[in-house]
Design an enzyme around this catalytic site. Structure first.
Site, PDB file in Angstrom:
ATOM      1  N   GLU A  69       6.722 101.911 -40.396  1.00 33.78           N
ATOM      2  CA  GLU A  69       6.803 103.229 -39.765  1.00 33.78           C
ATOM      3  C   GLU A  69       7.353 104.272 -40.728  1.00 33.78           C
ATOM      4  OE1 GLU A  69       5.830 104.380 -36.735  1.00 33.78           O
ATOM      5  OE2 GLU A  69       4.861 102.452 -36.331  1.00 33.78           O
ATOM      6  N   ASP A  70       6.750 104.322 -41.918  1.00 35.24           N
ATOM      7  CA  ASP A  70       7.068 105.361 -42.892  1.00 35.24           C
ATOM      8  C   ASP A  70       8.466 105.283 -43.482  1.00 35.24           C
ATOM      9  OD1 ASP A  70       4.635 106.588 -42.860  1.00 35.24           O
ATOM     10  OD2 ASP A  70       5.143 107.839 -41.143  1.00 35.24           O
ATOM     11  N   ALA A  71       9.174 104.181 -43.258  1.00 41.67           N
ATOM     12  CA  ALA A  71      10.494 104.098 -43.879  1.00 41.67           C
ATOM     13  C   ALA A  71      10.339 103.890 -45.377  1.00 41.67           C
ATOM     14  CB  ALA A  71      11.296 102.964 -43.262  1.00 41.67           C
ATOM     15  N   GLY A 108       9.729 110.457 -44.170  1.00 40.89           N
ATOM     16  CA  GLY A 108      10.142 109.098 -43.887  1.00 40.89           C
ATOM     17  C   GLY A 108      11.636 108.984 -44.044  1.00 40.89           C
ATOM     18  N   ARG A 118      -3.380 109.319 -42.636  1.00 40.88           N
ATOM     19  CA  ARG A 118      -2.934 110.676 -42.944  1.00 40.88           C
ATOM     20  C   ARG A 118      -3.908 111.401 -43.862  1.00 40.88           C
ATOM     21  NH1 ARG A 118       2.402 108.971 -42.382  1.00 40.88           N
ATOM     22  NH2 ARG A 118       2.372 107.747 -40.481  1.00 40.88           N
TER      23      ARG A 118
END
Lengths: 278, 1151
Positions: free
Chosen positions: B772-774, B924, B956
């Site tokens: 999740e974009d971390a 993020g 994206r």
């Protein structure tokens, strides 16, 4: 004397290049895990000296106290004799003493009408063996802060022994390059290609040190890597060869420690058995 | 026919036309058919433009126009103040002007002050407004010069501002940043921006569909005296005139007759010309008038007069209806068309024209107008808003003055000769406080125009340089944000080059808040009369000489100037061409626009303020007028942008004229019809969107996201950032300019005040803490200063004086060895204020203030200083992280109160949960921090600073980010910065070539070894530098938990919100879950026991709440039972009781 586990003669080191701040060598006849351990220890566990505490007496510069303290921490300090300094945690003193630390002072005031650079040259060490690193006589040192007329900086720094696991300022190297099997004979990686592997993937420099594989040779799935190409650049606190040897020593110490622990455990267990009277 | 085709075929074969030798000829080594080289460095016109105009020139221009012209106009319109008492008395304002910003106290040693002093001392940066007056004193006329009537807040970098025209060194002396654009005000120490307001253009006819799908034409008239809206509407196929001051819709023929066009034939001709279709549609209206038996002007006026809403305020003899109607028609209806000596000719033609446009739309000859079209919009700037405000304040000032004068003059015997000058001086600060109140609250309340707008001004956001800049180019729309209409929010094709296509917020204000593009100018009002004269000189026939028949002849074009009809011309093309030539020659202002509307057969000239326009290169005969030589001269600084304008190489086009032009984007695109050439295509983006590298490769919402995030990035704010004491200041410790720049970045100075760092990024999966974009961060990088930032927070207090003579005091801390001393006093100095560089822990006191316990009552006579008792009001530091006192400021405000500001600094290194973002709308949070030796590394031993999960890419579609990495990597290897300018920038092929030359894969992928095992990763990793921004959202400011804590006094429930150490709410949905699960005891505990449990005593008999085992109602303690209920429930019962509602508790199985 070769067998599936390499030579029996044990690991070898061949130094290919040695400069003031660079080393490049081949570690051969050993296992990948050993080679990687060496790399990791070189980066993170070779002890050096770095400024750890800063007592600020006067700071009328534009930079904040923490800012300057952080910059001071990053200055490499000659750590060849790091063995003579104890870790503060192992020392008997309460906060710090000459046994476990080096004191560096700096006092600069700008009185001219132009910008004055404060560099690591102006740090005066209490112990001549532990000086801020200078590459040569003409080295102006590392810039800490710039002063204008009326600015003053007066500080006392306490440099301590430490390892990069704790903070990167104690790392003796800026990076370690590490490679094996430049021709990818072991097929540990997959080349991503559009058309032609040879065209699209430039070979590394280390490929010159190995014989190119025979394209018709069958894949040897038992082969193990045994030649490791290292090259590393230091930050100046230690000589490159010192870094390698101290890394090995650190590894040894760690193994010795494990060995000792093991022995203790075994002894304990034996005692337990006897005491229960079996 | 046959021969013709034959000829053509011969023409197709150039080999046989006999011109071959000519074609083969070479001249100066070039072939004749070689393409003509394009103009190089054409974009250099842009910095030249920005040099003259600057990024916020629109604000400054507008303010200067207000000070220089509007102010004088307003005073001229309200020149005389007379007295009802003494007819001989008068006061005349001869002139008005504004001084330079000066201190208010007259005896100060150095009068002028700097904006920075105002910021620090909470002052208003303002200058005196002076007037030259002439008035009657006794029997003589007295003249006085330079009488101050109030103070005007001065816009920074405007003409009056002391910063204007200063060099960088001089600005540094004034502690001002040379990159700061100005254009805002400093009011009470706060930087305030008057946002640009967008509204529908005034005095223009707009034809559109109303709610019932009928055509209507409306016009918003706006003059200095009056604002009104007039509409021509269709109702039951008949046409009416609608206006607010007439209670009923007036049949159009009646209205026309009232305006003096009495003959039906003439009305029909004025409206329909000789068009029979329109006449057929219109004839019903004529019938209606005759049905109403209205044939003459008198009858028509009587008819309208009976429906006029009379303003009851003006008492007096009732006037005949006809007079009433005549006045309304002359001054209120279509107020912007002047009626002199009751000559309604122009107004009747105008009204007829409106009706004609309605008929044409009904008849589908012409489409209705689009009110979202940018050409139909006008922007209202600081100057216009201030002039509205000033006019109001000045009128109020004069009427107050008049009342005062009358009051004095009424007295028969005066002790001294009456002098108005004293009155003006003593008149108070009505104008000053009016300005300050309006700007600091943002409420523009003007009763005259029934204007009550809130949120006109905003505090200038100083989060980063870009956020301040972005605010200065922002445009707010007048539309309500709640309305769910898509029209005004949609991207308009006419926005091209004028308003940024990317920069708009998400959510409710989406599309309503816009931003100016990079190369735009907003016009100010231009004098009409010279244009009017020129138009007639160029052969336009005056409209007052014409009849309807001539007006609508097929080859005739009607000429409008700012929405009012001037006349007609039969040679439209020539007229427009001539006019443009005059403009290019500088005979009229370059901001006067002219365009032909072929549908409506009109030529429209505009010279009004608030139009957006932009410069374009003029193209003539397929050649741009700007040549390479011109550009070279520009680069050599022999020419300026003004010269380009004067020479007629470049001209300004507003949106309407732009739509009437044929603009080539690139030089090779020029076709015979081309009239203009774009200066640079990337100027369609604004200053904030201009930071994105390769935005033309990104999915468009990503660019919009970045525009929002760029404003939250921590970086350098201004060169004077360390001298500022703002409420909250975020500074990055080591900001870097991006490896991949854009031309916009250089033009706006983002490379000098950057907000971000070039991080080495590996696009790969690592550890599972990156979903999740971390992001995975390298600990060594953080140790070395990556993402480190300083947070400065201001804590201020006043040392107040009270009316009873007491005042606050600062108290020294107790002696360190005394019993009273504790560690919270550690930071304090002997003066009771923490000294700079002292650490502040949570709870430390930084200002040890004491307040007198009694500030109201008068002190008794003889009670000395000793008798005053004080209570402690120490200011304590609250944050969990240690802060350091950075600065202490002790000063006085305008009202001579002592002001203390303490600036506390925290230095933060990134931690788990801190937010980062690249320049492509890819945000993020930090998911894990990894040791350097565990990080993957390339064959050169390089470890990444950030590992980004590749799943961020497919959905994206931020291809620009990949190209940025490639260009950045090539830039690092080649040792120079690369460009990612929109619609241009460094080419991917070139970047790959550099990579190959340096022994890297062309694709930007590297051979990477795992730091944990030492084995190479089976895949090749996309590896290189990407510019990352640290955003202001940091875990430290958000982290919150509580076990026990404060409760609200009223309900005894836990407080709400982090700032009050509040509890975490177990909400309705969570409650539902627990009910569904059946965890009733847990619910009971969460909702009552842990919250506001309260023990009450209830009487079983009457069911009312008693007290201490006693029922006051039954006067007995027999049947009392104690039980636990939420305190809020007890409160509810009692509140119900207070409303005469009895709540009884029926106890069932009470113990």
């Amino acid at each position: 004397m070769e067998n599936a586990y390499g030579t029996l003669s044990g690991p070898n080191i061949t130094i290919r290049e040695l400069q003031k701040d660079k080393i490049s060598f081949i570690l051969s006849d050993t296992d990948l895990s050993v080679a990687n351990s060496l790399r990791r220890v070189m980066i993170a566990e070779v002890p050096t000296i770095a400024i750890d505490m800063v007592e600020i007496e006067t700071n009328t510069t534009v930079l904040a106290d923490e800012f300057i303290a952080h910059r001071l921490g990053m200055i490499p300090i000659e750590s060849t004799d790091v063995e003579r300094i104890k870790y503060t945690r192992d020392c008997t003193c309460s906060q710090y003493c000459s046994e476990c630390s080096v004191e560096l002072t700096l006092h600069v005031k700008c009185t001219d009408d132009r910008t004055r650079d404060v560099t690591s040259r102006e740090l005066i060490s209490s112990n001549p063996q532990f000086q801020p690193v200078l590459t040569d006589k003409n080295d102006s040192g590392i810039l800490i802060v710039k002063l204008r007329k009326g600015h003053e900086l007066s500080i006392k720094c306490i440099a301590k022994k430490g390892v990069a696991k704790e903070h990167a300022k104690w790392s003796p190297v800026s990076g370690v390059a590490f490679e094996y099997d430049p021709y990818n004979k072991l097929r540990h990686t997959h080349y991503w290609i559009e058309e032609d592997e040879k065209k699209e993937w430039p070979l590394s420099k280390n490929a010159a040190l190995e014989a190119p594989p025979d394209p018709n040779a069958p894949f040897d799935y038992n082969a193990k890597p045994d030649r490791f190409y290292f090259s590393s650049e230091t930050v100046g606190s230690l000589q490159p060869e010192e870094v390698v040897s101290m890394a090995m020593k650190t590894l040894l110490d760690k193994l010795a420690y494990v060995q000792m622990q093991l022995k203790e455990e075994v002894d304990m267990k034996k005692q337990d058995h006897t005491s229960w009277g079996y | 026919m046959v021969s013709a085709t034959k000829d053509l075929k011969q023409g197709d074969h150039p080999a046989k036309d006999g011109f071959e030798p000519l074609l083969n000829e070479t001249f100066a080594g070039k072939h004749l058919t070689d393409p003509i080289p394009e103009i190089k460095d054409k974009w250099k016109l842009l910095p030249a433009f920005l040099k003259v105009k600057g990024l916020v020139k629109q604000h400054i221009d507008s303010f200067n126009y207000f000070v220089n012209i509007d102010l004088k106009k307003i005073v001229k319109a309200n020149q005389r103040v007379t007295s009802d008492v003494d007819p001989h008395f008068f006061l005349k304002y001869c002139d008005i002007y504004v001084g330079i910003p000066e201190r208010t106290d007259a005896d100060a040693a150095n009068q002028p002050y700097t904006p920075h002093e105002c910021r620090l001392r909470d002052l208003t940066y303002s200058a005196n407004i002076y007037v030259d007056i002439e008035y009657v004193r006794g029997r003589t006329i007295v003249r006085r010069k330079k009488v101050a009537i109030g103070r005007l807040p001065i816009m920074l970098r405007s003409q009056q501002c002391i910063l204007t025209g200063k060099s960088e060194a001089e600005l540094a002396k004034l502690t001002e940043c040379p990159l700061d654009p100005g254009g805002y005000f400093v009011v009470k120490g706060v930087e305030k921006v008057i946002l640009v307001q967008e509204q529908l253009s005034k005095n223009r006819i707009i034809v559109e569909m109303d709610k019932k799908n009928n055509v209507m034409a409306s016009v918003q008239s706006s003059t200095h005296e009056r604002k009104s809206k007039t509409a021509i509407i269709v109702k039951h196929d008949r046409i009416y005139l609608k206006h607010n001051s007439i209670s009923e819709d007036v049949p159009i023929v009646v209205a026309m007759k009232a305006m003096g066009v009495q003959s039906d034939k003439e009305i029909a001709q004025l409206i329909c010309g000789n068009d029979h279709d329109l006449l057929d549609l219109f004839s019903i209206n004529i019938e209606e008038a005759s049905k109403l038996k209205i044939y003459t002007q008198k009858q028509a006026l009587d008819f309208i007069g009976s429906k006029v809403k009379v303003n009851r305020k003006i008492s007096g003899p009732r006037r005949p209806w006809a007079d009433e109607a005549l006045e309304v028609l002359a001054t209120v209806v279509l107020a912007h068309i002047p009626v002199e000596n009751l000559n309604f000719r122009e107004k009747s033609i105008y009204a007829a024209m409106m009706v004609r446009r309605v008929l044409q739309a009904v008849n589908h000859q012409v489409e209705v107008d689009d009110r979202d079209y940018v050409g139909n919009k006008r922007l209202e700037l600081a100057g216009q808003l201030l002039s509205l405000l000033f006019e109001d304040l000045f009128k109020k000032f004069n009427s107050d003055l008049k009342l005062n004068i009358d009051k004095v003059l009424k007295k028969v015997n005066r002790t001294q000769e009456f002098d108005v000058h004293n009155q003006i001086i003593l008149h108070g600060d009505h104008i000053t406080s009016g300005f300050i109140r309006a700007i600091s609250t943002g409420n523009w309340v003007l009763k005259r125009f029934k204007m009550d707008r809130a949120g006109i001004t905003h505090v200038l956001s100083r989060l980063s340089y870009i956020s301040a800049l972005g605010m200065m180019t922002r445009i707010a729309s007048q539309f309500e944000k709640t309305r769910k209409v898509s029209g005004p929010r949609a991207l308009q094709p006419s926005q091209w080059g004028m308003l940024c296509t990317s920069d708009t917020p998400e959510g409710e204000a989406c599309g309503l808040v816009k931003n100016l593009a990079l190369m735009t100018h907003i016009t100010t009002d231009n004098e009409e009369s010279p244009i009017r004269n020129l138009v007639f000189v160029l052969g336009v026939e005056d409209v007052n000489m014409l009849t309807g028949a001539e007006l609508y002849q097929p080859n005739v074009f009607v000429v409008f100037l700012n929405g009012s009809i001037l006349g007609i011309t039969r040679r439209a093309e020539k007229f427009v061409h001539d006019f443009r030539r005059m403009r290019r020659a500088g005979r009229v202002s370059e901001f006067v626009s002219i365009f032909i509307n072929d549908h409506q057969r009109t030529i429209n000239l505009s010279s009004d303020g608030g139009r957006i326009c932009r410069p374009l290169i003029i193209v003539e005969n397929r050649k741009p007028r700007v040549t390479q030589q011109h550009i070279n001269d520009l680069i050599a600084e022999k020419l300026t942008f003004e010269d380009f304008l004067k020479k007629g190489l470049v001209e300004y086009l507003d949106v309407n004229e732009e739509s009437d032009s044929n603009i080539a984007t690139y030089e090779p695109d020029i076709i015979p019809e081309s009239t203009h050439l774009e200066i640079e295509p990337f100027t369609i983006l604004g200053a904030v969107a201009g930071l994105i590298p390769y935005p033309h490769h990104n999915q468009s919402p990503r660019n919009t996201y970045q525009c929002a995030m760029g404003k939250q990035a921590i970086g350098a704010i201004a060169y004077n950032q360390l001298n500022r004491i703002d409420t909250l200041l975020y500074l990055m410790v080591y900001p870097q300019q991006p490896m991949v720049k854009t031309k916009t970045i250089e033009l706006i100075g983002y490379d000098k005040l950057p907000a971000g760092q070039n991080a080495t990024v590996a696009v790969m999966s690592y550890s599972g803490y990156d979903i999740e974009d971390a992001l995975v961060l390298n600990k060594s990088g953080l140790d070395r200063g990556f993402g480190r930032c300083q947070v400065m927070r201001k804590y201020a207090t006043m040392v107040k004086q009270y009316p009873n003579g007491t005042h606050d005091r600062l108290v020294d801390p107790p002696q360190p060895d005394s019993e009273l001393w504790n560690s919270t006093y550690a930071a304090l100095d002997a003066d009771g204020i923490a000294s700079p560089a002292e650490p502040l822990e949570s709870g430390s006191i930084y200002i040890n203030k004491q307040v007198p316990s009694n500030t109201n009552a008068e002190l008794g006579v003889g009670s000395g200083v000793q008798n005053i008792t004080y209570k402690g009001a120490p200011m304590r530091y609250k944050s969990p992280q240690t802060g350091y006192v950075d600065k202490v400021l002790l000063t006085t405000t305008e009202s001579d109160q002592t002001l203390i500001k303490v600036l506390v600094r925290q230095t933060r290194r990134p931690e788990l949960g801190d937010k980062f973002s690249s320049r492509h709308g890819q945000k993020g949070v930090c998911g894990i921090i990894v040791q350097q030796e565990d990080m993957p590394f390339t064959d050169l031993g390089v470890t990444p600073d950030i590992i980004m999960n590749p799943h961020g890419f497919p959905s994206r579609m931020t291809v620009g980010k990949m190209i940025e990495l490639l260009a950045g990597k090539a830039g690092v290897l080649a040792g120079k910065l690369q460009y990612g300018t929109a619609f241009g920038g460094s080419k991917v092929a070139d970047m790959s070539q550099i990579l190959i030359e340096n022994g890297f894969s062309y694709s930007g992928k590297d051979y990477v070894t795992s730091g944990i095992t030492g084995e190479p990763l089976s895949a090749y990793i996309f590896f290189g530098p990407i510019y990352y921004q640290k955003l202001k959202h940091m875990v430290m400011d958000k982290m919150h938990a509580r076990a026990r804590g404060p409760r609200a006094t009223l309900t005894r429930q836990p407080t709400e919100g982090r700032s009050r150490d509040g509890g975490l709410r177990l909400g309705e949905m969570e409650r539902d879950c627990l009910i569904g699960y059946g965890a009733s005891m847990l619910l009971l505990e969460r909702l009552m026991i842990s919250s506001d449990a309260f023990e009450i005593h209830v009487c079983e008999e009457c069911g009312l709440i008693g007290y201490a085992g006693w029922c006051q109602f039954c006067k007995s303690s027999k049947k009392m039972k104690s039980m636990q209920i939420p305190y809020a429930a007890k409160l509810l019962f009692q509140e119900l009781m207070s409303m005469n509602i009895c709540t009884r508790l029926m106890l069932d199985d009470a113990l």
